[in-house]
Write an enzyme that holds these catalytic residues in place. Structure first.
Site, PDB file in Angstrom:
ATOM      1  N   VAL A  55       0.810  -1.225   0.000  1.00 51.58           N
ATOM      2  CA  VAL A  55       0.000   0.000   0.000  1.00 51.58           C
ATOM      3  C   VAL A  55       0.843   1.274   0.000  1.00 51.58           C
ATOM      4  CG1 VAL A  55      -1.986  -1.129   1.070  1.00 51.58           C
ATOM      5  CG2 VAL A  55      -0.284   0.019   2.533  1.00 51.58           C
ATOM      6  N   TYR A 146       0.855   3.950  16.427  1.00 51.37           N
ATOM      7  CA  TYR A 146      -0.255   3.140  15.911  1.00 51.37           C
ATOM      8  C   TYR A 146      -1.590   3.836  16.185  1.00 51.37           C
ATOM      9  CZ  TYR A 146      -3.299  -0.975  15.341  1.00 51.37           C
ATOM     10  OH  TYR A 146      -4.273  -1.850  14.948  1.00 51.37           O
ATOM     11  N   ILE A 179      -8.571  -8.883  18.334  1.00 52.62           N
ATOM     12  CA  ILE A 179      -9.034  -9.983  17.475  1.00 52.62           C
ATOM     13  C   ILE A 179      -7.876 -10.982  17.321  1.00 52.62           C
ATOM     14  CG2 ILE A 179     -10.058 -10.540  15.226  1.00 52.62           C
ATOM     15  CD1 ILE A 179     -11.695  -8.432  16.852  1.00 52.62           C
TER      16      ILE A 179
HETATM   17  P1  NAI Z   1      -2.329  -9.239  10.307  1.00 52.06           P
HETATM   18  O1  NAI Z   1      -0.930  -8.898  10.682  1.00 52.06           O
HETATM   19  O2  NAI Z   1      -2.738 -10.653  10.230  1.00 52.06           O
HETATM   20  O3  NAI Z   1      -2.736  -8.523   8.941  1.00 52.06           O
HETATM   21  C1  NAI Z   1      -2.154  -7.376   8.441  1.00 52.06           C
HETATM   22  C2  NAI Z   1      -1.887  -7.589   6.972  1.00 52.06           C
HETATM   23  O4  NAI Z   1      -1.349  -6.390   6.405  1.00 52.06           O
HETATM   24  C3  NAI Z   1      -0.854  -8.703   6.741  1.00 52.06           C
HETATM   25  O5  NAI Z   1      -1.348  -9.592   5.756  1.00 52.06           O
HETATM   26  C4  NAI Z   1       0.363  -7.955   6.232  1.00 52.06           C
HETATM   27  O6  NAI Z   1       1.171  -8.688   5.339  1.00 52.06           O
HETATM   28  C5  NAI Z   1      -0.284  -6.760   5.550  1.00 52.06           C
HETATM   29  N1  NAI Z   1       0.642  -5.644   5.347  1.00 52.06           N
HETATM   30  C6  NAI Z   1       1.612  -5.174   6.164  1.00 52.06           C
HETATM   31  N2  NAI Z   1       2.268  -4.174   5.585  1.00 52.06           N
HETATM   32  C7  NAI Z   1       1.680  -3.982   4.366  1.00 52.06           C
HETATM   33  C8  NAI Z   1       1.916  -3.094   3.292  1.00 52.06           C
HETATM   34  N3  NAI Z   1       2.899  -2.184   3.329  1.00 52.06           N
HETATM   35  N4  NAI Z   1       1.134  -3.192   2.193  1.00 52.06           N
HETATM   36  C9  NAI Z   1       0.147  -4.115   2.132  1.00 52.06           C
HETATM   37  N5  NAI Z   1      -0.109  -4.995   3.111  1.00 52.06           N
HETATM   38  C10 NAI Z   1       0.649  -4.913   4.223  1.00 52.06           C
HETATM   39  O7  NAI Z   1      -3.218  -8.481  11.380  1.00 52.06           O
HETATM   40  P2  NAI Z   1      -4.784  -8.196  11.463  1.00 52.06           P
HETATM   41  O8  NAI Z   1      -5.094  -8.166  12.875  1.00 52.06           O
HETATM   42  O9  NAI Z   1      -5.549  -9.050  10.548  1.00 52.06           O
HETATM   43  O10 NAI Z   1      -4.823  -6.670  10.941  1.00 52.06           O
HETATM   44  C11 NAI Z   1      -5.678  -6.210   9.930  1.00 52.06           C
HETATM   45  C12 NAI Z   1      -6.068  -4.784  10.232  1.00 52.06           C
HETATM   46  O11 NAI Z   1      -6.843  -4.758  11.419  1.00 52.06           O
HETATM   47  C13 NAI Z   1      -4.887  -3.852  10.488  1.00 52.06           C
HETATM   48  O12 NAI Z   1      -5.120  -2.603   9.886  1.00 52.06           O
HETATM   49  C14 NAI Z   1      -4.879  -3.719  11.995  1.00 52.06           C
HETATM   50  O13 NAI Z   1      -4.283  -2.517  12.425  1.00 52.06           O
HETATM   51  C15 NAI Z   1      -6.355  -3.759  12.282  1.00 52.06           C
HETATM   52  N6  NAI Z   1      -6.730  -4.085  13.645  1.00 52.06           N
HETATM   53  C16 NAI Z   1      -6.460  -5.306  14.169  1.00 52.06           C
HETATM   54  C17 NAI Z   1      -6.826  -5.596  15.463  1.00 52.06           C
HETATM   55  C18 NAI Z   1      -6.570  -6.919  16.089  1.00 52.06           C
HETATM   56  O14 NAI Z   1      -6.804  -7.047  17.308  1.00 52.06           O
HETATM   57  N7  NAI Z   1      -6.122  -7.934  15.366  1.00 52.06           N
HETATM   58  C19 NAI Z   1      -7.504  -4.602  16.313  1.00 52.06           C
HETATM   59  C20 NAI Z   1      -7.752  -3.362  15.633  1.00 52.06           C
HETATM   60  C21 NAI Z   1      -7.379  -3.120  14.357  1.00 52.06           C
END
Ligand code: NAI
Length: 245
Positions: A55, A146, A179
Site C-alpha cells: 500500500v 499506531y 481480534i
Molecule cells: P495481520 O498482521 O494478520 O494482517 C495485516 C496484513 O497487512 C498482513 O497480511 C500484512 O502482510 C499486511 N501488510 C503489512 N504491511 C503492508 C503493506 N505495506 N502493504 C500491504 N499490506 C501490508 O493483522 P490483522 O489483525 O488481521 O490486521 C488487519 C487490520 O486490522 C490492520 O489494519 C490492523 O491494524 C487492524 N486491527 C487489528 C486488530 C486486532 O486485534 N487484530 C484490532 C484493531 C485493528
C-alpha cells in the site's frame, strides 16, 4: 446482504482480518481481488485472484486497479485493511518507526482512496471500508504511533464521506477490539508473558473473550453491502463491548 456481483479489492488479504474478509465476501457472491503484501502469502489453491499490493507504492495501486478494470470492468468496493503494529511510547518511537507506521496505516490508505475514487465515480458510486482500531477511540499503553495512525483513519473517513457523498460513494471505518490474528499473537509474544497478556486483554472485553477475524469480516461485508445503503462517515466498533467500559 447484497455484495453479489460487486467487484471488491481487499488490502492485507494474506492473513488475519483481510483473509477472512476476502473469503466472506467471496462466499457472499462478490468478485474479490486479494491484495497481498508478500509472495509468501500467496495461496496456490485460492479461488479468487491475488495481486501483490504494497500500500506504500502508488505503482502497486495502479496495477491492482488496472487489473480490476481489465478483468471485471472496474471496481465497486475497496477494503483498506492492511496495517502494522509496532509498540512504543513517545520516547521509544524513532522517526523511522513513526514514518513506517504512518506510511502503511494512514498514507497507504489515503493513496488507495485517491486511486479508486475516480473509478467509483465513473461507475456511479462505490463503497470504501477502512480498518481503524479501538485505539482510535481510547488510549492504549505504548501504542503511540499506531493509535495516532488509526485516529487519522477515522478522521479521513469522515472527510472522504463528506466530500464524496454526492458521487454516490459511501465511506465508513470499523474499530475492532482485540481480534485473534497473527498481529495480536505477536503482540502477546512480545510482552514476555503471552498467557498473562492474553488474560489482561480478555478482561478488557465485556463479552469475556477476544474476537475472531470472521466476526470483523461480517461487519465489513455488511458495510460494503446495499443493506448499509444509508450508512456513511461512521466508525463502527466491533469490540465485544470494550469501548463502553
Ligand atoms: P495481520 O498482521 O494478520 O494482517 C495485516 C496484513 O497487512 C498482513 O497480511 C500484512 O502482510 C499486511 N501488510 C503489512 N504491511 C503492508 C503493506 N505495506 N502493504 C500491504 N499490506 C501490508 O493483522 P490483522 O489483525 O488481521 O490486521 C488487519 C487490520 O486490522 C490492520 O489494519 C490492523 O491494524 C487492524 N486491527 C487489528 C486488530 C486486532 O486485534 N487484530 C484490532 C484493531 C485493528
Amino acid at each position: 446482504m447484497s455484495v453479489k456481483g460487486k467487484v471488491a479489492l481487499v488490502t492485507g488479504a494474506g492473513t488475519g482480518i483481510g483473509k477472512a474478509t476476502t473469503e466472506y465476501m467471496r462466499a457472499a457472491g462478490a468478485h474479490v481481488v486479494a491484495g497481498l503484501f508478500t509472495e509468501a502469502e500467496r495461496s496456490p489453491t485460492s479461488s479468487f485472484p491475488q495481486r501483490l499490493l504494497d500500500v506504500r507504492l502508488q505503482a502497486d495501486w495502479d496495477d491492482a486497479i488496472a487489473y480490476c478494470r481489465g478483468e471485471f470492468g472496474g471496481l465497486d468496493i475497496l477494503v483498506n485493511n492492511a496495517g502494522i503494529l509496532i509498540e512504543g511510547s513517545v520516547e521509544e518511537t524513532t522517526d523511522e518507526t513513526w514514518d513506517l507506521i504512518l506510511d502503511v496505516n494512514l498514507k497507504g490508505l489515503f493513496r488507495g482512496c485517491r486511486s479508486v475514487i475516480p473509478e467509483m465515480r465513473q461507475r456511479g458510486g462505490g463503497v470504501i471500508v477502512n480498518v481503524a482500531s479501538i485505539d482510535a477511540l481510547s488510549g492504549a499503553i505504548r501504542h503511540l504511533a499506531y493509535s495516532t495512525s488509526k485516529g487519522g483513519v477515522t478522521a479521513l473517513t469522515r472527510s472522504l464521506a463528506t466530500d464524496h457523498a454526492g458521487d454516490g460513494i459511501r465511506v465508513n471505518a470499523i474499530c475492532p477490539g482485540t481480534i485473534e490474528t497473527p498481529m495480536v499473537e505477536k503482540m502477546f509474544q512480545d510482552s514476555g508473558d503471552s498467557v498473562a497478556a492474553r488474560e489482561i486483554s480478555i478482561a478488557k472485553h465485556p463479552l469475556g473473550r477476544l474476537g475472531i477475524a470472521e466476526e470483523v469480516a461480517s461487519v465489513i461485508a455488511f458495510l460494503c453491502s446495499s443493506d448499509a445503503s444509508f450508512v456513511t462517515g461512521q466508525s463502527i466498533s466491533v469490540d465485544g463491548g470494550r469501548s463502553i467500559r
